[in-house]
Design a protein around this motif. Structure first.
Motif, PDB file in Angstrom:
ATOM      1  N   LYS A  22      36.809  34.972  19.363  1.00 17.00           N
ATOM      2  CA  LYS A  22      38.141  35.036  20.001  1.00 17.00           C
ATOM      3  C   LYS A  22      38.400  33.779  20.825  1.00 17.00           C
ATOM      4  CE  LYS A  22      38.669  37.378  24.010  1.00 17.00           C
ATOM      5  NZ  LYS A  22      39.287  36.602  25.098  1.00 17.00           N
ATOM      6  N   ASN A  23      37.408  33.401  21.621  1.00 17.92           N
ATOM      7  CA  ASN A  23      37.632  32.294  22.558  1.00 17.92           C
ATOM      8  C   ASN A  23      37.683  30.932  21.874  1.00 17.92           C
ATOM      9  OD1 ASN A  23      37.767  34.168  24.541  1.00 17.92           O
ATOM     10  ND2 ASN A  23      35.845  33.632  25.548  1.00 17.92           N
ATOM     11  N   LEU A  26      41.557  31.201  19.867  1.00 24.83           N
ATOM     12  CA  LEU A  26      42.787  31.073  20.679  1.00 24.83           C
ATOM     13  C   LEU A  26      43.189  29.608  20.867  1.00 24.83           C
ATOM     14  CD1 LEU A  26      42.221  33.952  23.256  1.00 24.83           C
ATOM     15  CD2 LEU A  26      43.989  33.863  21.485  1.00 24.83           C
ATOM     16  N   ALA A  92      45.144  33.415  28.277  1.00 25.03           N
ATOM     17  CA  ALA A  92      44.850  32.259  27.411  1.00 25.03           C
ATOM     18  C   ALA A  92      46.114  31.618  26.833  1.00 25.03           C
ATOM     19  CB  ALA A  92      43.894  32.662  26.293  1.00 25.03           C
ATOM     20  N   PRO A 121      43.049  30.627  38.871  1.00 22.01           N
ATOM     21  CA  PRO A 121      43.938  29.471  39.061  1.00 22.01           C
ATOM     22  C   PRO A 121      43.929  28.534  37.857  1.00 22.01           C
ATOM     23  CG  PRO A 121      41.879  29.153  40.257  1.00 22.01           C
ATOM     24  CD  PRO A 121      41.805  30.518  39.637  1.00 22.01           C
ATOM     25  N   ASP A 123      44.607  25.146  38.635  1.00 21.60           N
ATOM     26  CA  ASP A 123      44.696  23.847  39.316  1.00 21.60           C
ATOM     27  C   ASP A 123      43.945  22.739  38.574  1.00 21.60           C
ATOM     28  OD1 ASP A 123      42.500  25.565  40.167  1.00 21.60           O
ATOM     29  OD2 ASP A 123      41.893  23.916  41.466  1.00 21.60           O
ATOM     30  N   LEU A 124      42.825  23.085  37.940  1.00 21.79           N
ATOM     31  CA  LEU A 124      42.044  22.039  37.269  1.00 21.79           C
ATOM     32  C   LEU A 124      42.733  21.578  35.973  1.00 21.79           C
ATOM     33  CD1 LEU A 124      38.516  23.622  37.835  1.00 21.79           C
ATOM     34  CD2 LEU A 124      39.456  21.624  39.027  1.00 21.79           C
ATOM     35  N   PRO A 163      32.518  24.011  35.659  1.00 18.33           N
ATOM     36  CA  PRO A 163      33.539  23.496  34.750  1.00 18.33           C
ATOM     37  C   PRO A 163      34.502  24.587  34.301  1.00 18.33           C
ATOM     38  CG  PRO A 163      31.421  23.655  33.644  1.00 18.33           C
ATOM     39  CD  PRO A 163      31.187  24.084  35.057  1.00 18.33           C
ATOM     40  N   LEU A 166      38.987  26.701  29.423  1.00 24.13           N
ATOM     41  CA  LEU A 166      40.345  26.484  28.904  1.00 24.13           C
ATOM     42  C   LEU A 166      40.978  25.223  29.497  1.00 24.13           C
ATOM     43  CD1 LEU A 166      41.860  30.100  28.776  1.00 24.13           C
ATOM     44  CD2 LEU A 166      41.089  28.694  26.866  1.00 24.13           C
ATOM     45  N   GLU A 190      30.749  24.635  26.492  1.00 21.53           N
ATOM     46  CA  GLU A 190      30.642  25.870  25.715  1.00 21.53           C
ATOM     47  C   GLU A 190      30.824  25.592  24.203  1.00 21.53           C
ATOM     48  OE1 GLU A 190      31.138  25.985  28.785  1.00 21.53           O
ATOM     49  OE2 GLU A 190      30.573  27.946  29.525  1.00 21.53           O
ATOM     50  N   THR A 305      28.792  34.628  31.768  1.00 22.65           N
ATOM     51  CA  THR A 305      29.464  35.653  32.576  1.00 22.65           C
ATOM     52  C   THR A 305      30.033  36.759  31.678  1.00 22.65           C
ATOM     53  OG1 THR A 305      31.316  36.083  34.066  1.00 22.65           O
ATOM     54  CG2 THR A 305      31.554  34.179  32.650  1.00 22.65           C
ATOM     55  N   ASP A 306      30.441  36.395  30.462  1.00 17.49           N
ATOM     56  CA  ASP A 306      31.028  37.395  29.562  1.00 17.49           C
ATOM     57  C   ASP A 306      29.995  38.405  29.044  1.00 17.49           C
ATOM     58  OD1 ASP A 306      33.531  36.350  29.876  1.00 17.49           O
ATOM     59  OD2 ASP A 306      33.604  35.316  27.952  1.00 17.49           O
ATOM     60  N   VAL A 328      30.117  32.563  38.161  1.00 17.68           N
ATOM     61  CA  VAL A 328      31.323  32.007  37.528  1.00 17.68           C
ATOM     62  C   VAL A 328      32.582  32.721  38.043  1.00 17.68           C
ATOM     63  CG1 VAL A 328      32.467  31.475  35.346  1.00 17.68           C
ATOM     64  CG2 VAL A 328      29.970  31.364  35.488  1.00 17.68           C
ATOM     65  N   ARG A 332      33.525  39.636  39.682  1.00 20.12           N
ATOM     66  CA  ARG A 332      33.579  40.340  38.404  1.00 20.12           C
ATOM     67  C   ARG A 332      32.587  41.508  38.354  1.00 20.12           C
ATOM     68  NH1 ARG A 332      33.406  37.129  32.623  1.00 20.12           N
ATOM     69  NH2 ARG A 332      34.631  38.671  31.526  1.00 20.12           N
TER      70      ARG A 332
HETATM   71  C1  UD1 Z   1      37.035  31.243  29.550  1.00 19.32           C
HETATM   72  C2  UD1 Z   1      36.879  32.421  28.639  1.00 19.32           C
HETATM   73  C3  UD1 Z   1      36.345  33.629  29.416  1.00 19.32           C
HETATM   74  C4  UD1 Z   1      35.073  33.253  30.175  1.00 19.32           C
HETATM   75  C5  UD1 Z   1      35.284  31.995  31.009  1.00 19.32           C
HETATM   76  C6  UD1 Z   1      34.001  31.482  31.643  1.00 19.32           C
HETATM   77  C7  UD1 Z   1      38.623  32.077  27.000  1.00 19.32           C
HETATM   78  C8  UD1 Z   1      39.903  32.566  26.404  1.00 19.32           C
HETATM   79  N1  UD1 Z   1      38.160  32.755  28.046  1.00 19.32           N
HETATM   80  O1  UD1 Z   1      38.030  31.593  30.509  1.00 19.32           O
HETATM   81  O2  UD1 Z   1      36.071  34.663  28.486  1.00 19.32           O
HETATM   82  O3  UD1 Z   1      34.692  34.304  31.021  1.00 19.32           O
HETATM   83  O4  UD1 Z   1      35.801  30.931  30.185  1.00 19.32           O
HETATM   84  O5  UD1 Z   1      33.044  31.233  30.676  1.00 19.32           O
HETATM   85  O6  UD1 Z   1      38.019  31.157  26.492  1.00 19.32           O
HETATM   86  N2  UD1 Z   1      38.812  27.777  37.749  1.00 19.32           N
HETATM   87  C9  UD1 Z   1      39.445  27.105  38.769  1.00 19.32           C
HETATM   88  N3  UD1 Z   1      40.549  26.350  38.475  1.00 19.32           N
HETATM   89  C10 UD1 Z   1      41.040  26.226  37.213  1.00 19.32           C
HETATM   90  C11 UD1 Z   1      40.384  26.916  36.163  1.00 19.32           C
HETATM   91  C12 UD1 Z   1      39.262  27.685  36.463  1.00 19.32           C
HETATM   92  O7  UD1 Z   1      39.034  27.172  39.930  1.00 19.32           O
HETATM   93  O8  UD1 Z   1      42.021  25.508  37.014  1.00 19.32           O
HETATM   94  C13 UD1 Z   1      37.625  28.602  38.036  1.00 19.32           C
HETATM   95  C14 UD1 Z   1      37.784  30.063  37.620  1.00 19.32           C
HETATM   96  O9  UD1 Z   1      38.443  30.818  38.628  1.00 19.32           O
HETATM   97  C15 UD1 Z   1      36.343  30.475  37.416  1.00 19.32           C
HETATM   98  C16 UD1 Z   1      35.700  29.208  36.842  1.00 19.32           C
HETATM   99  O10 UD1 Z   1      36.556  28.139  37.225  1.00 19.32           O
HETATM  100  O11 UD1 Z   1      35.740  30.777  38.643  1.00 19.32           O
HETATM  101  C17 UD1 Z   1      35.541  29.205  35.348  1.00 19.32           C
HETATM  102  O12 UD1 Z   1      36.774  29.559  34.745  1.00 19.32           O
HETATM  103  P1  UD1 Z   1      37.225  29.014  33.324  1.00 19.32           P
HETATM  104  O13 UD1 Z   1      36.056  28.393  32.618  1.00 19.32           O
HETATM  105  O14 UD1 Z   1      38.441  28.182  33.470  1.00 19.32           O
HETATM  106  O15 UD1 Z   1      37.623  30.344  32.574  1.00 19.32           O
HETATM  107  P2  UD1 Z   1      38.674  30.452  31.397  1.00 19.32           P
HETATM  108  O16 UD1 Z   1      38.675  29.181  30.645  1.00 19.32           O
HETATM  109  O17 UD1 Z   1      39.946  30.994  31.910  1.00 19.32           O
END
Ligand code: UD1
Length: 421
Positions: A22-23, A26, A92, A121, A123-124, A163, A166, A190, A305-306, A328, A332
């Protein structure tokens, strides 16, 4: 809303075929927006999150056809605003920002809200877009990104929690069509990021370093159509491995990449499972009492984490005390209170769950709160005494293709009860 009923105590055995990731699927589907030519994507799982993504692509103007696991997409002309009604259903959706910004230098998508696993968030993502010379604004609940010209630069996308998967995907997609060279430091490594990069390379992108913490992208003028098969879903595979660890005599997973599952396989071996790995199959013998573990979730190649919720289900019946720390998504742990309703002994201390194994769980009506938490409850139900009723299973349908049918195929006594909303 459907529910899943599990009668515990049936041993699992046999074969199960793992679906496409899935990941991976998408962002790869979103990446087809980068070209006006046709793209063909195979091994796309049949999941509600995928349906939402295909709806968004159709809304944006792409021609989308789906025949079993193959999706054909042609985004000849696209518009750049994704609608709130669909976007709000799936976080996503945010990964259409990168390709739209890359191709049309502008995109507008509803800002994703938080969800039960914590504040989510972006923000990144925006930091990366800004580093590519784009402006980012929030207007009426939407995030708007735009640029006269995207210019490559060096940036660091590592956040406080490590890191971003998405976020890396989004910036990677936009940078393929930026002027000059982009270097993403602190990139997510990943396997799903690597799969996306491999698809983009097939489309004509110039990318090096995917799968490491530094990705270099040399912008090109345009991308072309490509054909790609999505990698096997390592989290679905991990979930079936835990099911077998709990209730299995001997279960073989087919179409799986064991390399992507190293941390999970090591944990299961430490818990006492016997594993045998062949080319694209993994056989596991479980069913005994697990040994307790100390687990810490981390970005890849660390423990995912998943898979944390599913491991909590396994360790609830371990022979001693386990510690599971979430780094992460520190909040959760929604599955913990539901597992406790099934007799698990778990104490939460900040982002650490202290799990004291019990000899037997008991079936109960429980509530699914998010995708992986719901899977954990189904797994616990497989070995609980009596009947477990998992409500709100639409969460599970977001990420597991036919989990009830696949578990039934292995011998579980499990049924889905259809209920109108
Ligand atoms: C993706 C996966 C999700 C998985 C996660 C971590 C998809 C569709 N989903 O989610 O299943 O649990 O990776 O492996 O691929 N963060 C920030 N700022 C940002 C973005 C993220 O602070 O702009 C933080 C998040 O709150 C979290 C951490 O970074 O604590 C990791 O999140 P992230 O890797 O971005 O998760 P997703 O990509 O949303």
């Amino acid at each position: 809303m459907d529910k899943i009923i599990v009668h515990g105590g049936r041993p699992l055995s046999g074969f199960v075929k793992i679906s496409g990731s899935k990941n991976s699927a998408l962002p790869i589907l979103a990446a087809t927006l980068l070209t006006r030519e046709q793209c063909i994507i195979h091994s796309v799982p049949d999941l509600s999150d995928i349906h939402y993504m295909l709806q968004i692509l159709s809304h944006l103007g792409a021609q989308v056809e789906r025949a079993s696991g193959t999706v054909t997409i042609q985004a000849d002309t696209v518009q750049t605003t994704a609608p709130y009604e669909i976007v709000r259903k799936m976080r996503a959706s945010v990964c259409v920002l990168g390709p739209l910004l890359g191709r049309h230098k502008e995109a507008r998508v509803s800002l994703p809200g938080g969800c039960v696993i914590g504040d989510r968030p972006i923000d990144l993502h925006l930091k990366g877009f800004r580093a590519l010379n784009a402006a980012c604004r929030v207007e009426a609940g939407d995030v708007k990104v735009f640029a006269d010209e995207l210019r490559g630069s060096t940036m660091n996308l590592e956040g406080r929690q490590g890191p971003t998967v998405l976020g890396t995907d989004n910036v990677l997609m936009a940078a393929t069509l930026a002027e000059g060279t982009t270097v993403i430091e602190g990139a997510a490594a990943e396997p799903e990021v690597v799969d996306l990069a491999n698809f983009l390379i097939k489309m004509g992108a110039k990318i090096e370093g995917a799968g490491t913490r530094r990705i270099t992208i040399e912008g090109v003028k345009e991308l072309h159509g490509a054909e790609h098969a999505v990698i096997p879903d390592r989290i679905e595979a991990g979930t079936f491995l835990v099911a077998a660890a709990l209730a299995g005599t001997e279960v073989t997973l087919r179409r799986v990449n064991a390399e992507h599952l190293n941390a999970v396989l090591n944990a299961l071996a430490d818990a006492g499972c016997k594993l045998s790995i062949q080319k694209d199959t993994i056989t596991i013998r479980g069913g005994g009492t697990a040994r307790p573990l100390q687990l810490i979730t981390e970005p890849y190649p660390g423990f995912p984490t998943d898979m944390q919720a599913q491991m909590c289900a396994l360790l609830s019946r371990a022979n001693g005390e386990s510690l599971v720390t979430e780094t992460v998504f520190p909040q959760r742990f929604m599955h913990v209170s539901e597992l406790k309703r099934m007799g698990a002994e778990i104490a939460l201390d900040g982002a650490t769950a202290r799990i004291t194994g019990v000899a037997q769980l008991s079936g109960a009506p429980v509530m699914a709160s998010d995708l992986r938490a719901s899977a954990a409850l189904v797994l616990a139900g497989l070995v609980a005494e009596g009947m477990t009723e998992v409500n709100r299973v639409y969460h599970i349908d977001r990420g597991y293709e036919m989990i009830d049918e696949k578990l039934a195929g292995l011998g579980a006594e499990i049924e889905r009860v259809k209920q109108s909303a």
